[in-house]
Design a protein around this motif. Structure first.
Motif, PDB file in Angstrom:
ATOM      1  N   ASP A 289      -0.443  -5.086   0.789  1.00  0.00           N
ATOM      2  CA  ASP A 289       0.587  -5.869   0.464  1.00  0.00           C
ATOM      3  C   ASP A 289       1.920  -5.280   0.794  1.00  0.00           C
ATOM      4  O   ASP A 289       3.307  -5.252   0.179  1.00  0.00           O
ATOM      5  CB  ASP A 289       0.552  -5.706  -1.201  1.00  0.00           C
ATOM      6  N   LEU A 290       2.129  -4.388   1.752  1.00  0.00           N
ATOM      7  CA  LEU A 290       3.169  -3.542   2.110  1.00  0.00           C
ATOM      8  C   LEU A 290       4.286  -4.415   2.565  1.00  0.00           C
ATOM      9  O   LEU A 290       5.423  -4.144   2.055  1.00  0.00           O
ATOM     10  CB  LEU A 290       2.837  -2.703   3.289  1.00  0.00           C
ATOM     11  N   SER A 291       4.228  -5.599   2.917  1.00  0.00           N
ATOM     12  CA  SER A 291       5.402  -6.640   3.514  1.00  0.00           C
ATOM     13  C   SER A 291       6.104  -6.958   2.248  1.00  0.00           C
ATOM     14  O   SER A 291       7.477  -6.670   1.884  1.00  0.00           O
ATOM     15  CB  SER A 291       5.052  -7.752   4.244  1.00  0.00           C
ATOM     16  N   ALA A 292       5.232  -7.097   1.023  1.00  0.00           N
ATOM     17  CA  ALA A 292       5.962  -7.518  -0.240  1.00  0.00           C
ATOM     18  C   ALA A 292       6.606  -6.347  -1.082  1.00  0.00           C
ATOM     19  O   ALA A 292       7.678  -6.434  -1.666  1.00  0.00           O
ATOM     20  CB  ALA A 292       4.949  -8.241  -1.122  1.00  0.00           C
ATOM     21  N   LEU A 293       6.108  -5.040  -0.777  1.00  0.00           N
ATOM     22  CA  LEU A 293       6.609  -3.937  -1.380  1.00  0.00           C
ATOM     23  C   LEU A 293       7.720  -3.143  -0.764  1.00  0.00           C
ATOM     24  O   LEU A 293       8.359  -2.460  -1.241  1.00  0.00           O
ATOM     25  CB  LEU A 293       5.295  -3.208  -1.678  1.00  0.00           C
TER      26      LEU A 293
END
Length: 295
Positions: free
Chosen positions: A48-52
């Protein structure tokens, strides 16, 4: 971003100069404790890095920058489901294995041993840039060799990933060492001793790396250059490796892929200092110790 795991498995962002770190652990969802064996937060971060990213960036802006030398860097991965390693991925390494290494260390190696392939290493072999390589007592009498490798971590998992989409599944890249016990026997066993997969110094996200085939790899033992190569010399490039691996097994967030050893592999012994660098990814120097040596 340069993602680092440090001290009691906290998450940090390393500064552009590579000499400071900012603690962003507070921005990580569901990080309840520091137990590295229960660190599912890391695998979710990979996915989920993009969202975080916005929360991590904001936490970094508010955090105090600490000198990197004041912290203990850990391996920038936690609890990967698997380590997938590549064999015979540089033509010059295939030649040295065929002509020098295998005749010295294996009785009758099968021909397929020199073909490109993937195999698995035990995740328990992972160590960090602050940890020594420990030569196992079980391998006494056998040479232990260094192999420097461009290494990647999967962000978005999948099965049967097309080569044209493969790099979009890569979270980022780091430096890896595939330490190897030479001799007869299963490849995975000989490469899975504790501390035989040093990883570090941090994970640089794919967007900052660009084309992985443009990276330069160098390894020294002491002052002697042993390996020096461009990742562009790979027989099977990174995108094809990811695609091929996903055709064999489902890739999950946090899985580690090592892309193969360049030419110049050679022995390491207790007392050596192994230094490896990859352009745009950093540098790490790791001492070699014998079994039972003081830490």
């Amino acid at each position: 971003m340069r993602l680092a795991i440090f001290d009691d498995w906290r998450l940090g962002l390393v500064g552009a100069g590579g000499d400071t770190i900012r603690d962003v652990t507070a921005a990580v969802p569901d990080r309840r404790d520091a137990d590295p064996h229960g660190a599912g937060w890391w695998l979710r971060l990979c996915r989920d890095l993009s969202a975080l990213r916005p929360a991590l960036a904001e936490a970094a802006r508010q955090a105090h920058a600490r000198p990197l030398r004041e912290v203990r860097l850990r391996a920038p991965v936690l609890n990967p489901g698997k380590i997938i390693a590549c064999a015979s991925n540089y033509a010059a390494h295939v030649a040295e294995m065929r002509d020098v290494v295998l005749p010295r260390h294996a009785s009758a190696p099968p021909s397929w041993l020199l073909d490109f392939d993937v195999f698995l290493k035990a995740p328990s072999s992972i160590s960090g840039p602050a940890d020594p390589i420990v030569l196992p007592a079980l391998a006494a009498g056998r040479e232990i060799h260094h192999e420097s490798e461009l290494t990647l971590v999967i962000g978005r998992g999948g099965r049967d990933i097309g080569e044209d989409a493969a790099l979009s599944h890569v979270l980022g890249y780091l430096i890896g060492l595939d330490i190897t016990e030479r001799g007869d026997g299963d490849r995975s066993r000989r490469k899975s001793h504790d501390t035989f997969t040093p990883l570090g110094p941090w994970l640089t996200t794919a967007d900052e790396v660009g084309d992985p085939q443009s990276l330069d790899i160098e390894l020294r033992v002491g002052d002697a250059v042993r390996q020096k190569v461009s990742a562009g010399d790979m027989v099977t490039p990174v995108a094809r490796i990811v695609s091929h691996a996903s055709a064999l097994m489902t890739l999950h967030p946090g899985d580690v892929i090592m892309t193969g050893a360049p030419p110049g592999v050679g022995p390491i012994v207790a007392g050596d200092l192994v230094s490896v660098s990859i352009s745009r990814l950093g540098h790490m120097s790791i001492p070699v110790r014998g079994a039972g040596s003081p830490t």
